[in-house]
Design an enzyme around this catalytic site. Structure first.
Site, PDB file in Angstrom:
ATOM      1  CE  LYS A  13      63.161 -14.821 -48.150  1.00  0.00           C
ATOM      2  NZ  LYS A  13      62.682 -15.792 -49.139  1.00  0.00           N
ATOM      3  NE  ARG A  88      67.517 -19.949 -48.336  1.00  0.00           N
ATOM      4  CZ  ARG A  88      66.977 -19.343 -49.393  1.00  0.00           C
ATOM      5  NH1 ARG A  88      67.539 -18.267 -49.881  1.00  0.00           N
ATOM      6  NH2 ARG A  88      65.890 -19.821 -49.946  1.00  0.00           N
ATOM      7  NE  ARG A 126      57.753 -19.563 -56.548  1.00  0.00           N
ATOM      8  CZ  ARG A 126      58.693 -19.185 -55.689  1.00  0.00           C
ATOM      9  NH1 ARG A 126      58.621 -18.008 -55.103  1.00  0.00           N
ATOM     10  NH2 ARG A 126      59.679 -19.998 -55.377  1.00  0.00           N
ATOM     11  NE  ARG A 159      62.293 -21.436 -57.938  1.00  0.00           N
ATOM     12  CZ  ARG A 159      62.592 -20.643 -56.909  1.00  0.00           C
ATOM     13  NH1 ARG A 159      62.327 -19.359 -56.979  1.00  0.00           N
ATOM     14  NH2 ARG A 159      63.150 -21.130 -55.819  1.00  0.00           N
ATOM     15  NE  ARG A 170      62.627 -23.964 -52.013  1.00  0.00           N
ATOM     16  CZ  ARG A 170      61.847 -23.237 -52.820  1.00  0.00           C
ATOM     17  NH1 ARG A 170      60.909 -23.824 -53.532  1.00  0.00           N
ATOM     18  NH2 ARG A 170      62.009 -21.944 -52.910  1.00  0.00           N
TER      19      ARG A 170
HETATM   20  P1  AMP Z   1      65.378 -18.877 -53.281  1.00  0.00           P
HETATM   21  O1  AMP Z   1      65.056 -18.444 -54.658  1.00  0.00           O
HETATM   22  O2  AMP Z   1      65.848 -17.759 -52.385  1.00  0.00           O
HETATM   23  O3  AMP Z   1      64.280 -19.699 -52.646  1.00  0.00           O
HETATM   24  O4  AMP Z   1      66.653 -19.870 -53.400  1.00  0.00           O
HETATM   25  C1  AMP Z   1      66.607 -21.047 -54.164  1.00  0.00           C
HETATM   26  C2  AMP Z   1      67.669 -22.013 -53.685  1.00  0.00           C
HETATM   27  O5  AMP Z   1      68.969 -21.439 -53.832  1.00  0.00           O
HETATM   28  C3  AMP Z   1      67.597 -22.398 -52.216  1.00  0.00           C
HETATM   29  O6  AMP Z   1      66.658 -23.443 -51.968  1.00  0.00           O
HETATM   30  C4  AMP Z   1      69.031 -22.834 -51.937  1.00  0.00           C
HETATM   31  O7  AMP Z   1      69.307 -24.107 -52.486  1.00  0.00           O
HETATM   32  C5  AMP Z   1      69.820 -21.816 -52.752  1.00  0.00           C
HETATM   33  N1  AMP Z   1      70.138 -20.606 -51.957  1.00  0.00           N
HETATM   34  C6  AMP Z   1      69.665 -19.341 -52.170  1.00  0.00           C
HETATM   35  N2  AMP Z   1      70.148 -18.494 -51.252  1.00  0.00           N
HETATM   36  C7  AMP Z   1      70.948 -19.226 -50.431  1.00  0.00           C
HETATM   37  C8  AMP Z   1      71.707 -18.926 -49.263  1.00  0.00           C
HETATM   38  N3  AMP Z   1      71.747 -17.676 -48.755  1.00  0.00           N
HETATM   39  N4  AMP Z   1      72.395 -19.938 -48.677  1.00  0.00           N
HETATM   40  C9  AMP Z   1      72.362 -21.190 -49.176  1.00  0.00           C
HETATM   41  N5  AMP Z   1      71.660 -21.550 -50.255  1.00  0.00           N
HETATM   42  C10 AMP Z   1      70.950 -20.582 -50.890  1.00  0.00           C
END
Ligand code: AMP
Length: 214
Positions: A13, A88, A126, A159, A170
């Site tokens: 996405k 989320r 990745r 990462r 996750r």
């Molecule tokens: P992402 O890059 O979107 O996979 O986000 C990385 C991490 O940031 C996630 O595993 C969460 O720990 C935190 N995070 C990002 N967006 C949210 C959200 N909307 N609600 C809660 N935690 C978030």
């Protein structure tokens, strides 16, 4: 154009959000990117979020909701936006509805459908630029041998939350907290499914076709 991109981590996405946002001149708002920047800057938000992100958990709803509220009133979000990685949880989705109000409501929610096996493969292979966030993949789109980003000169890293143990955590959090949003948006008649296991260009065409309906 006000869109939400919904899907498990690694469903592609983010890549498509960057593409579509650029094409339509609207911002891609990624809460993950905002949080990673806060961690890098060592801000109070970053200090609160860092260990939660490393463990693959979710940052508390009140913190995220406030962060998005502040972001959505920035002038560049006036003509629309793509939310990538937010909401989320159901609580975040309800707050977003309340924040936007009817005339400015979300128009479409794109669900990026990918199997768990494919996600584990994609995420553990990745690699990411620590500076600009550009993603590479050791299997399908290898980073330069120098380990330096060809877009900005930053250092390419894995990462911390892309290791297999954290990826599985996750995914579990995703199933528990985020997957219920499919029914939430389906009940609002906004959910559209994308077969996101296809090649990037095919997903992009399917996305363009869906968005053209708006
Ligand atoms: P992402 O890059 O979107 O996979 O986000 C990385 C991490 O940031 C996630 O595993 C969460 O720990 C935190 N995070 C990002 N967006 C949210 C959200 N909307 N609600 C809660 N935690 C978030």
């Amino acid at each position: 154009m006000r869109l939400i991109f919904l899907g498990a981590p690694g469903s592609g996405k983010g890549t498509q959000a960057v593409y579509l946002a650029e094409r339509h001149g609207i911002p891609q708002i990624s809460t993950g990117d905002i949080l990673r920047k806060a961690v890098q800057d060592g801000s109070e938000l970053g200090r609160k979020a860092q260990s939660i992100m490393q463990s693959g958990g979710l940052v508390p709803d009140d913190i995220i909701i406030e962060l998005v509220r502040e972001r959505l009133v920035q002038p560049d979000a006036g003509n629309g936006f793509i939310l990538d990685g937010f909401p989320r949880t159901i609580a975040q989705a309800e707050s977003l509805d309340a924040m936007l109000g009817e005339p400015k409501a979300i128009e479409m929610v794109l669900f990026f459908d990918v199997s768990e096996a494919e996600i584990v493969k994609r995420l553990t292979s990745r690699r990411t630029c620590s500076q600009c966030g550009k993603n590479y993949n050791v299997l399908s789109d290898p980073p330069p041998a120098t380990g330096i980003c060809d877009q900005c000169g930053g250092k390419i890293i894995q990462r911390e939350d892309d290791t297999e143990v954290t990826v599985r955590k996750r995914l579990q959090v995703y199933e528990e907290k985020t997957a219920p949003l499919k029914s939430f948006y389906s009940a609002q008649n906004k959910l559209h499914l994308l077969h996101a296991e296809q090649a990037v260009e095919h997903v992009r065409s399917a996305l363009d076709a869906l968005v053209a309906r708006l």
